[in-house]
Write a protein that holds these residues in place. Structure first.
Motif, PDB file in Angstrom:
ATOM      1  N   TYR A  65      21.110 -35.014  37.871  1.00  0.00           N
ATOM      2  CA  TYR A  65      21.249 -36.304  38.533  1.00  0.00           C
ATOM      3  C   TYR A  65      19.898 -36.875  38.949  1.00  0.00           C
ATOM      4  O   TYR A  65      19.705 -38.091  38.957  1.00  0.00           O
ATOM      5  CB  TYR A  65      22.176 -36.173  39.749  1.00  0.00           C
ATOM      6  N   ALA A  66      18.943 -36.001  39.281  1.00  0.00           N
ATOM      7  CA  ALA A  66      17.606 -36.483  39.654  1.00  0.00           C
ATOM      8  C   ALA A  66      16.944 -37.160  38.454  1.00  0.00           C
ATOM      9  O   ALA A  66      16.392 -38.260  38.574  1.00  0.00           O
ATOM     10  CB  ALA A  66      16.748 -35.313  40.141  1.00  0.00           C
ATOM     11  N   GLY A  67      17.019 -36.506  37.286  1.00  0.00           N
ATOM     12  CA  GLY A  67      16.453 -37.103  36.079  1.00  0.00           C
ATOM     13  C   GLY A  67      17.166 -38.390  35.702  1.00  0.00           C
ATOM     14  O   GLY A  67      16.534 -39.352  35.250  1.00  0.00           O
ATOM     15  N   PHE A  68      18.487 -38.410  35.887  1.00  0.00           N
ATOM     16  CA  PHE A  68      19.300 -39.592  35.591  1.00  0.00           C
ATOM     17  C   PHE A  68      18.817 -40.783  36.413  1.00  0.00           C
ATOM     18  O   PHE A  68      18.553 -41.868  35.879  1.00  0.00           O
ATOM     19  CB  PHE A  68      20.768 -39.288  35.897  1.00  0.00           C
ATOM     20  N   HIS A  69      18.665 -40.590  37.721  1.00  0.00           N
ATOM     21  CA  HIS A  69      18.293 -41.707  38.589  1.00  0.00           C
ATOM     22  C   HIS A  69      16.828 -42.098  38.413  1.00  0.00           C
ATOM     23  O   HIS A  69      16.482 -43.278  38.560  1.00  0.00           O
ATOM     24  CB  HIS A  69      18.595 -41.357  40.045  1.00  0.00           C
ATOM     25  N   THR A  70      15.986 -41.132  38.095  1.00  0.00           N
ATOM     26  CA  THR A  70      14.579 -41.456  37.841  1.00  0.00           C
ATOM     27  C   THR A  70      14.452 -42.374  36.636  1.00  0.00           C
ATOM     28  O   THR A  70      13.732 -43.382  36.666  1.00  0.00           O
ATOM     29  CB  THR A  70      13.765 -40.171  37.600  1.00  0.00           C
ATOM     30  N   LEU A  71      15.161 -42.026  35.555  1.00  0.00           N
ATOM     31  CA  LEU A  71      15.121 -42.857  34.349  1.00  0.00           C
ATOM     32  C   LEU A  71      15.744 -44.222  34.614  1.00  0.00           C
ATOM     33  O   LEU A  71      15.203 -45.255  34.186  1.00  0.00           O
ATOM     34  CB  LEU A  71      15.845 -42.156  33.200  1.00  0.00           C
ATOM     35  N   LEU A  72      16.858 -44.241  35.332  1.00  0.00           N
ATOM     36  CA  LEU A  72      17.525 -45.509  35.622  1.00  0.00           C
ATOM     37  C   LEU A  72      16.629 -46.427  36.451  1.00  0.00           C
ATOM     38  O   LEU A  72      16.550 -47.635  36.191  1.00  0.00           O
ATOM     39  CB  LEU A  72      18.841 -45.243  36.357  1.00  0.00           C
ATOM     40  N   GLU A  73      15.936 -45.858  37.416  1.00  0.00           N
ATOM     41  CA  GLU A  73      15.024 -46.660  38.236  1.00  0.00           C
ATOM     42  C   GLU A  73      13.891 -47.233  37.396  1.00  0.00           C
ATOM     43  O   GLU A  73      13.483 -48.386  37.591  1.00  0.00           O
ATOM     44  CB  GLU A  73      14.468 -45.798  39.370  1.00  0.00           C
ATOM     45  N   SER A  74      13.380 -46.447  36.448  1.00  0.00           N
ATOM     46  CA  SER A  74      12.304 -46.945  35.587  1.00  0.00           C
ATOM     47  C   SER A  74      12.802 -48.086  34.703  1.00  0.00           C
ATOM     48  O   SER A  74      12.066 -49.043  34.436  1.00  0.00           O
ATOM     49  CB  SER A  74      11.739 -45.810  34.731  1.00  0.00           C
ATOM     50  N   LEU A  75      14.053 -48.009  34.275  1.00  0.00           N
ATOM     51  CA  LEU A  75      14.630 -49.093  33.480  1.00  0.00           C
ATOM     52  C   LEU A  75      14.784 -50.361  34.309  1.00  0.00           C
ATOM     53  O   LEU A  75      14.537 -51.468  33.828  1.00  0.00           O
ATOM     54  CB  LEU A  75      15.994 -48.667  32.925  1.00  0.00           C
ATOM     55  N   GLU A  76      15.191 -50.184  35.560  1.00  0.00           N
ATOM     56  CA  GLU A  76      15.352 -51.338  36.443  1.00  0.00           C
ATOM     57  C   GLU A  76      14.006 -52.002  36.732  1.00  0.00           C
ATOM     58  O   GLU A  76      13.903 -53.232  36.771  1.00  0.00           O
ATOM     59  CB  GLU A  76      16.025 -50.890  37.747  1.00  0.00           C
ATOM     60  N   VAL A  77      12.970 -51.181  36.922  1.00  0.00           N
ATOM     61  CA  VAL A  77      11.621 -51.728  37.156  1.00  0.00           C
ATOM     62  C   VAL A  77      11.146 -52.494  35.927  1.00  0.00           C
ATOM     63  O   VAL A  77      10.612 -53.611  36.032  1.00  0.00           O
ATOM     64  CB  VAL A  77      10.631 -50.590  37.496  1.00  0.00           C
TER      65      VAL A  77
END
Length: 280
Positions: free
Chosen positions: A118-130
């Motif tokens: 889940y940590a990797g999931f949210h890290t990648l998702l945040e980078s996509l949002e940025v």
């Protein structure tokens, strides 16, 4: 000559994937990488021409999709990592059009989810949002994450998992809402993850459960499948019930707290499963 060879190989790759001949796809991919090396295009550089960048991206994306069909997460992860330098190139160097960045990224999010990262999931998702926000700032626009079916699919699954709404996960992985064939490959992995989580709650919350209820609870097709699953976890199937031998050991004085949380998950899931039986 190498460029034409590569184009021919990519054409054959599309055909082999379409016919589900993944053994041939693997062989073709090896030859495609050799052709990319000859063109100095396997890793993008300022000297790499746009046509070669497009060919390299296409080859690596086909490799990633082949890995998904072969259920090889390590290989898929390597392809995903190899694609990142291509996906990070400016639009004027390598246009997004013609690529499958959204699909490959959505699949990688789903892979992280199926592994419980889940940590990797949210890290990648945040980078996509940025990245999406920066694109809007610079007037590049394009499809937002909220409109991207490949990104929204794993987001919905993650939200359902966090809520303990396993019926939603089951429904997403067994319906027409699956964005593509490759996303469907993960359904078995996700459902097995859910079964394991529910099983752990069950053996902590109860000393035994009727087999009929256990079938619904674990999203299994038959009572025979329940018995088989029970053997894998060293449960005991007897007189129409599943007994959890480790129940008393696991509680060790904290039974009340565990029962409060586990009962809620199990009761909700049983209700969801009964509802699903009327739908599926």
């Amino acid at each position: 000559m190498a460029e034409q060879d590569l184009r021919n190989l990519l054409k054959q790759l599309h055909q082999s994937l379409g016919s589900h001949n993944y053994t041939q796809s693997t062989s073709l991919l090896s030859r495609a990488k050799i052709a990319l090396l000859k063109l100095n295009a396997l890793i993008p550089s300022p000297q790499t021409s746009q046509p070669h960048l497009r060919l390299a991206r296409e080859a690596l994306e086909l490799g990633a999709l082949t890995s998904i069909h072969l259920k090889d997460p390590e290989s898929f992860t390597r392809y995903f990592q190899q694609l990142q330098p291509f996906y990070s190139l400016p639009e004027d160097v390598l246009p997004r059009e013609g690529g499958n960045a959204s699909k490959i990224t959505g699949l990688y999010l789903l892979l992280l989810l199926s592994m419980g990262d889940y940590a990797g999931f949210h890290t990648l998702l945040e980078s996509l949002e940025v990245a999406a926000a920066q694109a809007r700032e610079h007037g590049r626009g394009g499809k937002g994450l909220e409109d991207d079916v490949f990104i929204q699919y794993p987001i919905r699954l993650e939200q359902a998992l966090m809520e303990g709404a396993y019926d939603k996960v089951w429904g997403e992985t067994t319906s027409e809402r699956v964005p593509s064939e490759e996303f469907g490959v993960f359904s078995e992995v996700l459902i097995n993850t859910i079964r394991s989580e529910i099983a752990s709650c069950s053996e902590r919350a109860y000393s035994s459960v009727p087999i009929a209820n256990c079938k619904n609870l674990l999203f299994l097709d038959s009572e025979g499948a329940v018995v088989q699953f029970a053997r894998q976890r060293d449960w005991i199937a007897k007189d129409g019930r599943i007994y959890f031998p480790q129940h008393n050991q696991d509680l060790m004085g904290s039974e009340k707290d565990i029962l409060v949380t586990s009962d809620k998950v199990i009761e909700n899931t049983l209700g969801y499963a009964r509802e699903l039986e009327t739908i599926v």
